[in-house]
Scaffold this active site. Structure first.
Site, short mmCIF file in Angstrom:
data_model
loop_
_atom_site.label_atom_id
_atom_site.label_comp_id
_atom_site.label_asym_id
_atom_site.label_seq_id
_atom_site.Cartn_x
_atom_site.Cartn_y
_atom_site.Cartn_z
N LYS A 42 42.99 -8.30 37.87
CA LYS A 42 43.59 -7.04 37.06
C LYS A 42 43.84 -7.38 35.50
O LYS A 42 44.08 -6.66 34.76
CB LYS A 42 44.79 -6.50 37.63
CG LYS A 42 44.73 -6.03 39.02
CD LYS A 42 45.96 -5.47 39.67
CE LYS A 42 45.84 -5.23 40.93
NZ LYS A 42 47.16 -4.98 41.95
N GLY A 43 44.20 -8.82 35.42
CA GLY A 43 45.03 -9.30 34.37
C GLY A 43 44.28 -8.78 32.82
O GLY A 43 45.01 -8.76 31.84
N GLU A 98 38.57 -12.29 30.24
CA GLU A 98 39.59 -12.63 30.79
C GLU A 98 40.82 -12.89 30.31
O GLU A 98 40.67 -12.94 29.00
CB GLU A 98 38.95 -14.05 31.29
CG GLU A 98 38.43 -14.16 32.84
CD GLU A 98 39.20 -14.12 34.06
OE1 GLU A 98 40.21 -13.14 33.90
OE2 GLU A 98 38.70 -14.34 34.87
N ASP A 99 41.90 -12.56 30.85
CA ASP A 99 43.31 -12.77 30.29
C ASP A 99 43.45 -14.45 30.01
O ASP A 99 43.62 -14.86 29.19
CB ASP A 99 44.34 -12.21 30.97
CG ASP A 99 44.32 -12.55 32.53
OD1 ASP A 99 43.12 -12.77 33.04
OD2 ASP A 99 45.35 -12.20 33.29
N ASP A 102 42.00 -20.86 33.69
CA ASP A 102 42.89 -21.78 34.38
C ASP A 102 42.01 -22.94 34.83
O ASP A 102 41.53 -23.96 34.17
CB ASP A 102 43.87 -21.23 35.30
CG ASP A 102 44.89 -22.03 35.73
OD1 ASP A 102 44.99 -23.08 35.62
OD2 ASP A 102 45.87 -21.49 36.32
N LYS A 130 44.13 -22.76 29.70
CA LYS A 130 44.99 -24.11 30.09
C LYS A 130 44.01 -25.10 30.32
O LYS A 130 43.56 -25.32 31.20
CB LYS A 130 45.91 -23.64 31.26
CG LYS A 130 46.86 -22.74 31.03
CD LYS A 130 47.75 -22.55 32.33
CE LYS A 130 48.78 -21.81 32.32
NZ LYS A 130 49.41 -21.62 33.64
N PHE A 151 53.60 -21.04 33.44
CA PHE A 151 53.37 -19.93 33.94
C PHE A 151 53.77 -18.88 32.86
O PHE A 151 54.88 -18.56 32.52
CB PHE A 151 54.25 -19.75 35.31
CG PHE A 151 53.44 -18.87 36.07
CD1 PHE A 151 52.71 -19.12 37.14
CD2 PHE A 151 53.61 -17.31 36.06
CE1 PHE A 151 52.05 -18.12 38.19
CE2 PHE A 151 53.05 -16.55 36.73
CZ PHE A 151 52.24 -16.89 37.66
N ASP A 158 50.69 -11.21 35.47
CA ASP A 158 51.69 -10.92 36.50
C ASP A 158 52.23 -12.34 37.07
O ASP A 158 51.74 -13.49 37.04
CB ASP A 158 51.09 -10.22 37.39
CG ASP A 158 50.47 -11.06 38.45
OD1 ASP A 158 49.29 -11.66 38.00
OD2 ASP A 158 50.60 -10.87 39.64
N ARG A 164 53.43 -7.19 34.23
CA ARG A 164 52.13 -6.85 33.32
C ARG A 164 52.36 -5.99 32.26
O ARG A 164 51.59 -5.98 31.38
CB ARG A 164 51.07 -6.26 34.22
CG ARG A 164 50.59 -7.13 35.59
CD ARG A 164 49.36 -6.68 36.33
NE ARG A 164 48.92 -7.00 37.37
CZ ARG A 164 48.23 -7.97 37.75
NH1 ARG A 164 47.75 -8.78 36.71
NH2 ARG A 164 47.91 -8.38 39.05
C1 PRP Z 1 43.56 -15.02 36.96
C2 PRP Z 1 43.03 -14.58 35.73
C3 PRP Z 1 41.47 -15.08 36.19
C4 PRP Z 1 41.83 -16.42 37.10
C5 PRP Z 1 41.56 -17.62 36.50
O1 PRP Z 1 43.33 -13.84 37.78
O2 PRP Z 1 42.92 -13.07 35.39
O3 PRP Z 1 40.87 -14.19 36.98
O4 PRP Z 1 43.08 -16.24 37.58
O5 PRP Z 1 41.83 -18.80 37.30
P1 PRP Z 1 40.89 -19.91 37.38
O6 PRP Z 1 40.42 -20.10 35.87
O7 PRP Z 1 41.72 -21.14 38.00
O8 PRP Z 1 39.85 -19.52 38.47
P2 PRP Z 1 44.61 -13.86 39.25
O9 PRP Z 1 43.79 -14.49 40.48
O10 PRP Z 1 45.76 -14.22 38.91
O11 PRP Z 1 44.32 -12.05 39.50
P3 PRP Z 1 45.05 -10.93 38.61
O12 PRP Z 1 44.34 -10.90 37.34
O13 PRP Z 1 44.76 -9.67 39.29
O14 PRP Z 1 46.45 -11.45 38.22
#
Ligand code: PRP
Length: 174
Positions: A42-43, A98-99, A102, A130, A151, A158, A164
């Protein structure tokens, strides 16, 4: 233990500048070619909403759900698609939005997902990255900010589905 949003790490003005900078880069890259922006839920939804309104190239949008399950080792775990992309992909320029990147597991999976579906090109746009958390190398074509391993919440991001709605990005305090 409860967590609260702490200091503002990236303020409204900085976000706005980053969105504008990224939009200029995207407009220059695609010019008159149509691009399908796919926001990863969702981010990304807040960033996506601001970004598309700064784009002048022909744009279509869709959203996709993907959940990455890390296995605690240096390699990526499983990535499950929780909502498929509905738009046709074949011969389409795809831009994943993407937001945050990671570990890179979600986006490296998604790049291959769209390539396998016959996209004309697959690029990645992320507001945050990151680098210190990376498990797999992933090239970010359009990037807002490299950030340390803190974080972050707000502007779509979120903690347990909270915060959010904040219009700035805060570091989460225990
Ligand atoms: C977050 C973000 C990416 C993913 C990145 O989503 O939006 O989709 O994690 O992480 P990675 O590089 O380690 O794969 P999240 O799973 O937190 O879901 P959300 O967007 O619904 O909060």
């Amino acid at each position: 233990m409860s967590y609260t949003p702490g200091e503002v790490f990236i303020n409204e003005e900085q976000i706005k500048d980053a969105v504008n900078k990224i939009a200029v880069e995207i407009n220059n890259k695609y010019k008159n070619e149509e691009v399908l922006l796919v926001g990863i839920l969702k981010g990304s939804f807040v960033f996506m909403a601001d970004l598309i309104r700064k784009l002048t190239c022909p744009v279509k949008i869709d959203f996709m759900g993907a959940k990455s399950y890390g296995d605690g080792t240096i390699s990526c775990g499983r990535v499950n698609v929780t909502k498929e992309c509905d738009m046709p992909i074949r011969n389409q320029h795809v831009l994943i939005v993407e937001d945050i990147v990671d570990s890179g597991c979600t986006t490296s999976f998604l790049k291959k997902y769209f390539e396998d579906k016959g996209a004309k090109s697959v690029r990645l746009c992320a507001l945050l990255s990151k680098p210190s958390r990376r498990k797999v190398d992933v090239n970010i074509d359009f990037l807002g900010f490299n950030i340390p391993d803190e974080f972050m919440v707000g502007y779509g991001l979120d903690y347990a589905e909270n915060f959010r709605n904040f219009n700035q990005m805060h570091i989460l305090n225990p």
